[in-house]
Design a protein around this motif. Sequence first.
Motif: not given
Lengths: 216, 216
Positions: A186, A188-189, A193, A196, B105-109, B111, B189, B192-193, B195-197, B199-200
Amino acid sequence: MKIAILGGTGDEGLGLAIRFALAGNEVIIGSRAADRAETAAQAVRDKVASARVSGTTNDVAVEQAELVMLSVPFAGLRATVSALAPKLAGKIVVSLVVPLQFGKGGPHAELVPEGSAAELTQQLAPEARVVGAFQNLSAHELLEPDHDLGCDVLVCADDRDARRSVMTLAETIKGVRAIDAGPLAYSRYVEDMTALLISLNRRYKTQTGIRISGIG
Amino acid sequence: MKIAILGGTGDEGLGLAIRFALAGNEVIIGSRAADRAETAAQAVRDKVASARVSGTTNDVAVEQAELVMLSVPFAGLRATVSALAPKLAGKIVVSLVVPLQFGKGGPHAELVPEGSAAELTQQLAPEARVVGAFQNLSAHELLEPDHDLGCDVLVCADDRDARRSVMTLAETIKGVRAIDAGPLAYSRYVEDMTALLISLNRRYKTQTGIRISGIG
């Protein structure tokens, strides 16, 4: 804790050296040239009178430290980590590195085949306990010990204990909340960022950071 | 404003339909099947008694609207935009689309060779005024008209007037602040974020969003 900051002569590394010294840690600034590292250590002392800080070569800094922060440019990451890999084994190694390109359209994230600078670091130093963190903090704000950062540090690592340790360390910085951002993939994100955020800094003429809403 | 929401039968699109109807806009929900769109329109009326909302096919929805929101899955984006491209010309087209993959491994962006879903949309509909926005908002929160989102919407577009219009629209949602995030190339960006959100959201058992610190 004894913390080595490789590339601690740059603004981001220097800013973290100031904050970690302020929190009572022993800081060892590493550089390719020991005299430049010593100059940076003096700059930390100028800001934090009580600082326990020294400057030396990257090699020696790593040997002395329990935790190693990589604050080198992405272009130099591969060479730096490859050379130090045996000494990084077993240590917590925090990558602050952001793969950035500055083009006509503004800063952009460079594509890293390994996924991120943090994952590249893990590949080059497979026995290190690699953590991605601190990529989004404003060097400008870190350099002023009394400034409240008012933002989050997203911490990624496959090693849960290393992740927890770095979260605790991050929260010693004034106004920082640490977020458990999961596995190293994770990073990477978080790294991306930064491109940005730098463009927002320019557009809004300020120093931006990330906050995750909805937590806590 | 007359707003078409293509893919407005999904939670994210439905949530935005509710919020935009609440702000007094006329909302046209588009779907491949008109009857499913009409069912979704009724769901909006159930939440917002005063809503001016209808449901129809994507094709008709685009014809009737001044602004078109794309809330379709990434897998269907290319086909949807290609088919509608001539009708999208000159209109503000907002991509909410996030290229996500759900692995072990969870959600990912995913490419995207074009850079982002928003840039892909612009390539497929070169005369549309494409904007990337709303990718990070929690559908769960949007669906409850009285919930305060408490987060930012980062708005990217090469067309400055379109960017401004969407920023104004975003701020009609309770608790949302719009951030001018620059050209469309920065959408990557923001997408892609997500995916991180997500997972959070799972790790912290909450609904997260992004706030940019240091602005305002």
